[in-house]
Design an enzyme around this catalytic site. Structure first.
Site, PDB file in Angstrom:
ATOM      1  N   LYS A  80       0.847  -1.197   0.000  1.00 40.55           N
ATOM      2  CA  LYS A  80       0.000   0.000   0.000  1.00 40.55           C
ATOM      3  C   LYS A  80       0.873   1.234   0.000  1.00 40.55           C
ATOM      4  CE  LYS A  80      -4.424   1.003  -0.012  1.00 40.55           C
ATOM      5  NZ  LYS A  80      -5.413   0.325  -0.854  1.00 40.55           N
ATOM      6  N   GLY A 182     -21.111   6.384   3.563  1.00 36.14           N
ATOM      7  CA  GLY A 182     -20.212   6.758   2.477  1.00 36.14           C
ATOM      8  C   GLY A 182     -20.826   6.446   1.132  1.00 36.14           C
ATOM      9  N   VAL A 183     -21.088   7.483   0.321  1.00 31.26           N
ATOM     10  CA  VAL A 183     -21.700   7.259  -0.988  1.00 31.26           C
ATOM     11  C   VAL A 183     -20.824   7.858  -2.093  1.00 31.26           C
ATOM     12  CG1 VAL A 183     -24.067   6.905  -0.258  1.00 31.26           C
ATOM     13  CG2 VAL A 183     -23.246   9.237  -0.591  1.00 31.26           C
ATOM     14  N   GLY A 184     -19.519   7.608  -1.982  1.00 30.60           N
ATOM     15  CA  GLY A 184     -18.598   7.959  -3.051  1.00 30.60           C
ATOM     16  C   GLY A 184     -18.684   6.935  -4.164  1.00 30.60           C
ATOM     17  N   SER A 185     -17.555   6.645  -4.793  1.00 30.25           N
ATOM     18  CA  SER A 185     -17.549   5.738  -5.935  1.00 30.25           C
ATOM     19  C   SER A 185     -18.099   4.357  -5.576  1.00 30.25           C
ATOM     20  CB  SER A 185     -16.121   5.608  -6.469  1.00 30.25           C
ATOM     21  OG  SER A 185     -16.057   4.685  -7.528  1.00 30.25           O
ATOM     22  N   VAL A 186     -17.671   3.809  -4.439  1.00 28.31           N
ATOM     23  CA  VAL A 186     -18.108   2.460  -4.067  1.00 28.31           C
ATOM     24  C   VAL A 186     -19.491   2.483  -3.415  1.00 28.31           C
ATOM     25  CG1 VAL A 186     -17.587   0.442  -2.646  1.00 28.31           C
ATOM     26  CG2 VAL A 186     -15.745   1.631  -3.854  1.00 28.31           C
ATOM     27  N   GLY A 187     -19.649   3.262  -2.354  1.00 26.26           N
ATOM     28  CA  GLY A 187     -20.934   3.299  -1.666  1.00 26.26           C
ATOM     29  C   GLY A 187     -22.047   3.829  -2.538  1.00 26.26           C
TER      30      GLY A 187
END
Length: 348
Positions: A80, A182-187
């Site tokens: 990482k 969380g509602v970004g790209s994944v959520g």
């Protein structure tokens, strides 16, 4: 074994601390294991309270990538990259991106970087100008690679449905109450897929305007980012940052299932047992959220196309059920079972 003052050291093969005074770059690259192949894992750009917190995050995330890649059947180890922002909301500069690419190149292929929090396809292209050891670049239609977010979201969606079948006995998401943190790209991608299935959604994001826009689009309710985990829901799905499942937060959960795409959801290993003892079905994060690394991993390895990517992502529910089956048979928490299975695969 010496842990160098970091409990999460876990015999990492290498932890590299980089600076570049000209650009202002400060970065950590942690390589947990190369037993199965080069250590692959995204680079994130984030503001940390202190340097020790950044190193700890890199250690936890790289170990998670070792386990994730092993469980996904990829010929990749775990690593990482963490690039330190000097203040909240900072924007990474092109000079810093180039400097980071040079640091990746200096490791000679032991670490392969890709997109993570605070990064983008465009930023990965800048990094790729300095190193060959990068994935997640724009690709032709139908090829493996590109933005990993939608692929992670699809895998999490399949995992949430598998968890609903396991924990609720439901093959149908209609009427199932899901709280998404969380509602970004994944959520956000997960929310759209679940909305199509008729799930009843409550969503939250630190960007409240983004949460409100998505709620209006999907007919969902909103909650505060601090309280979404404790919503009156059947499933809670963490899709933001990690370490949100603590002794205190687990004690307040109303949901019967925790299944989401955030990395390192458990604050400590003890939280896996707490979830198990509370009778909560837990989808180990690095098993359910493997879709993105499957996509960019196959891109880097040159193995297959998007059809192959989707076929491998479709096996995520099978792997989750293997973990839950062994957990049920042994009485051990799902989190411990998944770790044990992953360690066997990488020879630890």
């Amino acid at each position: 074994m010496a842990n160098w003052g970091f409990p999460d050291f876990d015999d990492h093969e290498g932890v590299h601390l980089f600076t570049d005074p000209a650009s202002g770059l400060k970065a950590v690259i942690a390589i947990h294991s190369t037993a199965l192949g080069p250590a692959a894992g995204g680079a994130r750009f984030w503001h940390y309270a202190d340097e020790a917190s950044a190193i700890t995050d890199a250690l936890r995330l790289s170990r998670g990538m070792s386990y994730k890649n092993a469980m996904a059947g990829l010929e990749l180890g775990g690593g990482k990259g963490v690039i330190l922002a000097d203040k909240p909301g900072a924007v990474i500069s092109e000079a810093q991106l180039r400097a980071f690419g040079q640091k990746v190149e200096s490791l000679g292929g032991r670490y392969v970087t890709a997109e993570d929090v605070g990064m983008s396809e465009a930023r990965m292209k800048v990094i790729a100008g300095e190193t060959q050891y990068v994935s997640g670049l724009p690709v032709a239609e139908g090829a493996a690679g590109g933005d990993p977010g939608p692929y992670t979201a699809h895998g999490v969606y399949l995992g949430v449905k598998a968890a609903a079948k396991r924990g609720l006995g439901s093959d149908d998401m209609r009427g199932v109450r899901v709280a998404i943190q969380g509602v970004g790209s994944v959520g956000g991608g997960l929310a759209k897929l679940l909305a199509k299935d008729g799930a009843v959604l409550t969503i939250a994001d630190v960007d409240t305007a983004r949460a409100e826009r998505m709620a209006a689009e999907l007919g969902a309710k909103t909650a505060s980012a601090d309280e979404i985990l404790f919503a009156d829901a059947d499933i809670v799905s963490p899709n933001a940052l990690g370490a949100i499942l603590t002794e205190q937060s687990i004690g307040r959960l109303k949901a019967k299932i925790v299944a989401g795409g955030a990395n390192n959801q458990l604050a400590t290993a003890a939280e896996g047992k707490r979830l198990h003892d509370a009778g909560i079905t837990y989808a180990p994060d690095y098993v359910i959220n493997a879709g993105g690394i499957i996509n960019v991993g196959l891109e880097y390895l040159g193995h297959g196309d998007e059809v192959e990517v989707m076929a491998r992502i479709a096996r995520i529910p099978e792997r989750l059920h293997q973990v839950w089956d062994e957990s049920e048979a042994t009485g051990d928490p799902a989190a411990e079972v998944a770790d044990r299975m992953a360690r066997r695969l990488i020879g630890r």
